[in-house]
Write an enzyme that holds these catalytic residues in place. Structure first.
Site, PDB file in Angstrom:
ATOM      1  N   ASP A 295       0.836  -1.188   0.000  1.00 33.23           N
ATOM      2  CA  ASP A 295       0.000   0.000   0.000  1.00 33.23           C
ATOM      3  C   ASP A 295       0.884   1.256   0.000  1.00 33.23           C
ATOM      4  OD1 ASP A 295      -2.805   0.921   0.352  1.00 33.23           O
ATOM      5  OD2 ASP A 295      -2.031   1.817   2.187  1.00 33.23           O
TER       6      ASP A 295
ATOM      7  N   GLU B 207      15.925 -14.195   0.006  1.00 30.77           N
ATOM      8  CA  GLU B 207      16.368 -15.186   1.000  1.00 30.77           C
ATOM      9  C   GLU B 207      15.433 -16.396   0.993  1.00 30.77           C
ATOM     10  OE1 GLU B 207      16.389 -14.234   5.236  1.00 30.77           O
ATOM     11  OE2 GLU B 207      17.455 -12.408   4.639  1.00 30.77           O
TER      12      GLU B 207
HETATM   13  C1  GLC Z   1      -4.412   2.856  -0.742  1.00 25.61           C
HETATM   14  C2  GLC Z   1      -5.572   1.904  -0.641  1.00 25.61           C
HETATM   15  C3  GLC Z   1      -6.777   2.665  -0.161  1.00 25.61           C
HETATM   16  C4  GLC Z   1      -6.479   3.238   1.199  1.00 25.61           C
HETATM   17  C5  GLC Z   1      -5.229   4.097   1.164  1.00 25.61           C
HETATM   18  C6  GLC Z   1      -4.734   4.405   2.541  1.00 25.61           C
HETATM   19  O1  GLC Z   1      -4.599   3.821  -1.714  1.00 25.61           O
HETATM   20  O2  GLC Z   1      -5.777   1.287  -1.870  1.00 25.61           O
HETATM   21  O3  GLC Z   1      -7.930   1.874  -0.108  1.00 25.61           O
HETATM   22  O4  GLC Z   1      -7.564   4.024   1.637  1.00 25.61           O
HETATM   23  O5  GLC Z   1      -4.170   3.443   0.513  1.00 25.61           O
HETATM   24  O6  GLC Z   1      -4.200   3.265   3.117  1.00 25.61           O
END
Ligand code: GLC
Length: 548
Positions: free
Chosen positions: A213, A263
């Site tokens: 993310d 690893e």
């Molecule tokens: C990313 C995710 C989204 C989330 C954001 C904050 O963009 O896809 O759903 O709200 O990150 O974590």
């Protein structure tokens, strides 16, 4: 399904991964919220569809201020979704079916409830506990103004003020998303060490990789200076503040994570995948994240945001092939995810049922994407041709963006409505609950038309188009990894050749045109008479004898 590949260890290079938004996939406990046991029950369905792997949206313990992207414990399962034993059962069952399992890891920010943030709140300014996050004194009289002018991606300031342990108004902490998602301070080595522990925790539980993310985040400009355009992030909903995103130091993190994956590969020969959500201004910038010792892949969102016309699609595909594939990685194509309006609605007129051109274009776009060289991601419900649910009432909307923009922006709930599996009325087999159990977001009556039981029974459905294209991808040596050569075409048409004579053509216009290949196509998004490519249609041909 990548049986044709000799180098099975590099499975990810042309894998098709299915994104499971766990809370909306299938509910096995009857509380109206999908869960890990529900995902396990759905595996045979996914196997039949022909995907290579699944990416599970966050299921960690979380107060769910941003549906799990606010993580309170990175090494456990929220009771709403199951427990670690159920996670192990799911992974084992997926592996038995030849399906890889990717987790969603959230390293840019945590949750207010994370024990380290709680510790920071209970500790004084300047303490080691605060140094794991971005705490700073405010500006102005009594420090009552935020430390800088940055805005959160989801609207409002990117800083919130805390009350000190002695009850006085105190420092501020940075959150590029909601106030419930404090950003980690990656300049503090303790943070990197902790995340390596988290990676190993899940790799030891046999996961095949991670979707990362906000992978262009993590580091902020060290001086946290004011931005010349403070509202840009919130306005565009892209990470465009050059002081808050895409700092050069982030690449060291991906090198370290790649080394951890290597690893594990060295032990058993199986490659573990790192695929990043890398929101940066250009394909060229994105290419830096997929250099050979960094992430394996990064979602290529320019395809998703391209306008429905041949020139826009040709431009973004060409850039991806030049810049991203040029690094030796493969392009990771995506048309839908849990943050975006679904293609059926995006490409069509916004009627509640998504009628009009949307479904035809979404079918054509799917065939185009699955013919491109590289990997592809499918978002649950895409294979059912689900339209966006655009008329959810305000009082059921849960996306924090809605709240934080003063109810101006309605964006992400409409693509997160629980899947319809069977029957004529909500909950459409989504929940095993007693009669009257409501899915966490309401399903419209017209979901009946898209339920999986109907889709499976109708050979003209989206489901069959996806299934057929995935099975052909697995069989045909021309598809998957490789190169692409554009063909000369009429202005509204895009056509390209893959490998030995596999031609894909898309008519972006609304009137029929001459197909680039004669004969009936191998697969088409709509019926194609010999030599004709109807409007809003894509098709695949094998054309060995045309000299293509
Ligand atoms: C990313 C995710 C989204 C989330 C954001 C904050 O963009 O896809 O759903 O709200 O990150 O974590």
């Amino acid at each position: 399904m990548s049986d044709k590949h000799t180098d099975a260890h590099r499975w990810w290079r042309d894998a098709v991964i299915y994104q499971v938004y766990v809370r909306s996939f299938l509910d096995s406990t009857g509380d109206g919220i999908g869960d890990l046991a529900g995902v396990r029950a759905g595996l045979p369905y996914l196997r039949k569809l022909g995907v290579d792997g699944i990416w599970l949206s966050p299921f960690y313990p979380s107060p769910q201020h941003d549906h799990g992207y606010d993580v309170a414990d990175y090494c456990d399962v929220d009771p709403v979704f199951g427990d670690l034993a159920e996670f192990d059962r799911l992974t084992a069952a997926a592996h038995r079916l030849g399906i890889k399992v990717l987790l969603d890891i959230v390293p840019n920010h945590s949750s207010l409830q994370h024990p380290w943030f709680q510790e920071a709140l209970a500790s004084p300014a300047g303490s080691a506990a605060r140094a794991r996050f971005h705490f700073a004194d405010g500006r102005g009289p009594d420090g009552a103004e935020p430390p800088n002018n940055w805005h959160s991606m989801f609207g409002g300031p990117a800083w919130s003020r805390v009350t000190e342990p002695d009850g006085t108004p105190g420092q501020w902490y940075l959150h590029m998303f909601t106030p419930e998602q404090p950003d980690w301070n990656w300049r503090n080595p303790a943070v990197g060490t902790e995340f390596e522990r988290v990676l190993r925790f899940w790799l030891d539980r046999d996961v095949d990789g991670f979707r990362i993310d906000v992978a262009a985040g993590l580091f902020k400009h060290p001086a946290l200076p004011d931005s010349p355009d403070p509202e840009a992030d919130a306005r565009t909903r892209d990470s465009v503040n050059p002081l808050a995103w895409n700092q050069p130091e982030v690449h060291d993190v991906w090198r370290r994570w790649r080394a951890v994956c290597e690893e594990y590969t060295a032990r058993d020969g199986r490659e573990r995948l790192l695929v990043g959500e890398v929101s940066v201004p250009s394909a060229r910038e994105q290419a830096k994240y997929v250099r050979p010792d960094e992430l394996h892949q990064a979602f290529f969102f320019d395809l998703l945001s391209a306008a429905w016309d041949a020139d826009s699609f040709r431009k973004v595909i060409s850039e991806a092939m030049q810049d991203i594939a040029g690094t030796g990685s493969t392009v990771t194509w995506v048309l839908n995810n849990h943050d975006q309006v679904r293609t059926v609605t995006r490409y069509g007129e916004p009627t509640p049922e998504g009628s009009g051109l949307g479904p035809a274009r979404a079918r054509a776009a799917a065939l185009l994407m699955l013919a491109l060289p590289g990997a592809a991601y499918i978002y649950q419900g895409e294979e059912l041709g689900l339209p966006e649910v655009i008329d959810l009432p305000d009082d059921v909307l849960t996306d924090p963006i809605f709240r934080r923009t003063g109810k101006r922006a309605r964006i992400r709930d409409g693509c997160r409505v629980p899947l319809p599996w069977s029957g004529q009325a909500s909950p459409f087999g989504f929940t095993s609950g007693v009669e009257g159990t409501k899915p966490w977001l309401p399903q419209p009556d017209w979901f009946a038309e898209h339920a999986t039981d109907r889709a499976l029974a109708d050979t003209r459905s989206f489901w069959h188009l996806y299934r057929d294209s995935l099975h052909l991808r697995a069989l045909l040596p021309q598809l998957g990894e490789g190169t692409l050569r554009w063909l000369e075409t009429e202005p509204d048409v895009l056509a390209f050749v893959r490998g030995d004579g596999l031609v894909c053509a898309v008519n972006f216009g609304t009137t029929p045109t001459t197909a680039p290949v004669s004969g009936v196509p191998l697969l088409a998004s709509a019926p194609c008479p010999d030599g004709v490519l109807p409007g809003s249609t894509a098709a695949w041909w094998v054309a060995h004898d045309t000299g293509l």
